[in-house]
Design a protein around this motif. Structure first.
Motif, mmCIF file in Angstrom:
data_model
loop_
_atom_site.group_PDB
_atom_site.id
_atom_site.type_symbol
_atom_site.label_atom_id
_atom_site.label_comp_id
_atom_site.label_asym_id
_atom_site.label_seq_id
_atom_site.Cartn_x
_atom_site.Cartn_y
_atom_site.Cartn_z
ATOM 1 N N LEU A 86 88.417 5.025 19.236
ATOM 2 C CA LEU A 86 89.417 5.567 18.325
ATOM 3 C C LEU A 86 89.140 7.045 18.060
ATOM 4 O O LEU A 86 87.972 7.465 18.044
ATOM 5 N N PRO A 87 90.172 7.849 17.790
ATOM 6 C CA PRO A 87 89.976 9.280 17.556
ATOM 7 C C PRO A 87 89.562 9.612 16.116
ATOM 8 O O PRO A 87 89.517 10.777 15.744
ATOM 9 N N THR A 88 89.267 8.590 15.324
ATOM 10 C CA THR A 88 88.980 8.782 13.911
ATOM 11 C C THR A 88 87.743 7.985 13.507
ATOM 12 O O THR A 88 87.329 7.069 14.215
ATOM 13 N N ALA B 40 89.727 1.617 8.462
ATOM 14 C CA ALA B 40 91.018 0.921 8.404
ATOM 15 C C ALA B 40 91.692 0.934 9.782
ATOM 16 O O ALA B 40 92.317 -0.046 10.181
ATOM 17 N N ALA B 41 91.551 2.033 10.512
ATOM 18 C CA ALA B 41 92.108 2.108 11.862
ATOM 19 C C ALA B 41 91.383 1.121 12.788
ATOM 20 O O ALA B 41 92.008 0.479 13.633
ATOM 21 N N ARG B 42 90.093 0.980 12.586
ATOM 22 C CA ARG B 42 89.317 0.024 13.385
ATOM 23 C C ARG B 42 89.781 -1.402 13.114
ATOM 24 O O ARG B 42 89.996 -2.187 14.031
ATOM 25 N N GLU B 43 89.952 -1.728 11.842
ATOM 26 C CA GLU B 43 90.427 -3.065 11.476
ATOM 27 C C GLU B 43 91.810 -3.340 12.057
ATOM 28 O O GLU B 43 92.077 -4.427 12.556
ATOM 29 N N LYS B 44 92.689 -2.348 11.985
ATOM 30 C CA LYS B 44 94.051 -2.507 12.513
ATOM 31 C C LYS B 44 94.015 -2.806 14.009
ATOM 32 O O LYS B 44 94.726 -3.702 14.489
ATOM 33 N N LEU B 45 93.181 -2.088 14.756
ATOM 34 C CA LEU B 45 93.072 -2.334 16.187
ATOM 35 C C LEU B 45 92.465 -3.709 16.455
ATOM 36 O O LEU B 45 92.916 -4.435 17.345
ATOM 37 N N LEU B 46 91.471 -4.096 15.690
ATOM 38 C CA LEU B 46 90.873 -5.424 15.862
ATOM 39 C C LEU B 46 91.912 -6.521 15.647
ATOM 40 O O LEU B 46 91.963 -7.490 16.399
ATOM 41 N N LEU C 150 84.394 -8.700 7.603
ATOM 42 C CA LEU C 150 84.906 -9.947 8.182
ATOM 43 C C LEU C 150 85.771 -10.706 7.189
ATOM 44 O O LEU C 150 86.808 -11.253 7.562
ATOM 45 N N ARG C 151 85.374 -10.723 5.935
ATOM 46 C CA ARG C 151 86.184 -11.391 4.913
ATOM 47 C C ARG C 151 87.527 -10.699 4.745
ATOM 48 O O ARG C 151 88.556 -11.356 4.574
ATOM 49 N N ALA C 152 87.527 -9.368 4.789
ATOM 50 C CA ALA C 152 88.792 -8.622 4.680
ATOM 51 C C ALA C 152 89.693 -8.917 5.877
ATOM 52 O O ALA C 152 90.904 -9.119 5.714
ATOM 53 N N ILE C 153 89.127 -8.961 7.062
ATOM 54 C CA ILE C 153 89.909 -9.271 8.259
ATOM 55 C C ILE C 153 90.422 -10.700 8.188
ATOM 56 O O ILE C 153 91.568 -10.975 8.562
ATOM 57 N N ARG D 277 91.281 -12.338 5.545
ATOM 58 C CA ARG D 277 92.472 -12.317 4.664
ATOM 59 C C ARG D 277 93.677 -11.728 5.390
ATOM 60 O O ARG D 277 94.785 -12.243 5.292
ATOM 61 N N LYS D 278 93.459 -10.657 6.127
ATOM 62 C CA LYS D 278 94.570 -9.990 6.816
ATOM 63 C C LYS D 278 95.144 -10.854 7.931
ATOM 64 O O LYS D 278 96.323 -10.749 8.253
ATOM 65 N N LEU D 279 94.314 -11.699 8.545
ATOM 66 C CA LEU D 279 94.813 -12.551 9.625
ATOM 67 C C LEU D 279 95.866 -13.545 9.137
ATOM 68 O O LEU D 279 96.666 -14.040 9.924
ATOM 69 N N TRP D 280 95.868 -13.833 7.852
ATOM 70 C CA TRP D 280 96.894 -14.713 7.296
ATOM 71 C C TRP D 280 98.228 -13.996 7.193
ATOM 72 O O TRP D 280 99.261 -14.616 6.968
ATOM 73 N N GLU D 281 98.209 -12.668 7.366
ATOM 74 C CA GLU D 281 99.412 -11.863 7.181
ATOM 75 C C GLU D 281 99.955 -11.275 8.480
ATOM 76 O O GLU D 281 100.853 -10.445 8.439
ATOM 77 N N VAL D 282 99.404 -11.659 9.636
ATOM 78 C CA VAL D 282 99.868 -11.101 10.908
ATOM 79 C C VAL D 282 101.348 -11.438 11.063
ATOM 80 O O VAL D 282 101.712 -12.612 11.122
ATOM 81 N N PRO D 283 102.213 -10.431 11.128
ATOM 82 C CA PRO D 283 103.652 -10.689 11.070
ATOM 83 C C PRO D 283 104.285 -11.221 12.347
ATOM 84 O O PRO D 283 105.315 -11.862 12.292
ATOM 85 N N THR D 284 103.699 -10.975 13.515
ATOM 86 C CA THR D 284 104.409 -11.318 14.741
ATOM 87 C C THR D 284 104.089 -12.707 15.274
ATOM 88 O O THR D 284 104.654 -13.119 16.273
ATOM 89 N N VAL D 285 103.188 -13.418 14.633
ATOM 90 C CA VAL D 285 102.921 -14.801 15.036
ATOM 91 C C VAL D 285 103.066 -15.681 13.802
ATOM 92 O O VAL D 285 102.850 -15.242 12.681
ATOM 93 N N ASP D 286 103.472 -16.926 14.026
ATOM 94 C CA ASP D 286 103.639 -17.830 12.895
ATOM 95 C C ASP D 286 102.310 -18.136 12.222
ATOM 96 O O ASP D 286 102.215 -18.180 11.013
ATOM 97 N N PHE D 287 101.282 -18.345 13.025
ATOM 98 C CA PHE D 287 99.973 -18.660 12.489
ATOM 99 C C PHE D 287 98.929 -18.322 13.536
ATOM 100 O O PHE D 287 99.076 -18.672 14.698
ATOM 101 N N LEU D 288 97.889 -17.653 13.137
ATOM 102 C CA LEU D 288 96.795 -17.305 14.024
ATOM 103 C C LEU D 288 95.573 -18.133 13.600
ATOM 104 O O LEU D 288 94.922 -17.811 12.617
#
Length: 145
Positions: free
Chosen positions: A9-11, A15-21, A45-48, A50-61
């Protein structure tokens, strides 16, 4: 042969790392490639998790944060862990831990992703891992984003 991909990543923004992960985990799910996200930072890992429950393009990950052996469930597609458990059927390791786990050195994962930021410590640790992968004879690719 194990294939290692460094995503640089160029930064230094975590947060950019988490987004790419998150994006890489979603792509792993779409490609039917069981994955393990390995980190020494349980809070990240705990933050990720939580975010995995919010992935918008799949019904459930289907995923699980592995903190005890009881958390391991064969139906979870993506595991998040801060230590190496005896995890069957993982073909992809997303390593954001400063060290390369023994399981990766032994070739138990066919693919390894490293997501690197411009943080000086992260860069130095990634260089060490790069040298190790090279010395192990793994095929290495670098993707500057």
């Amino acid at each position: 042969m194990v294939e290692v991909s460094f995503y640089v990543l160029p930064t230094s923004n975590e947060a950019a790392r988490e987004k790419l992960l998150l994006k890489l985990m979603e792509k792993a799910y779409e490609a039917n490639e069981p994955a393990l996200l390995y980190s020494d930072n349980i809070e990240m890992l705990r933050a990720i998790d939580r975010k995995l429950w919010e992935v918008p393009t799949v019904d459930f990950l289907p995923h699980a944060l592995i903190e005890t052996e009881e958390d391991i469930n064969e139906y979870d597609f993506i595991y998040l862990a801060d230590k190496m458990w005896n995890l069957e059927k993982r073909s992809l390791l997303m390593n954001i831990h400063p060290i390369v786990p023994e399981a990766a050195k032994e070739g138990r994962f066919s693919r390894i992703f490293e997501v690197i930021t411009q943080d000086p410590q992260v860069l130095e640790e990634s260089r060490n891992r790069y040298r190790l992968y090279r010395d192990l004879g793994f095929k290495i690719q670098t993707h500057k984003l």
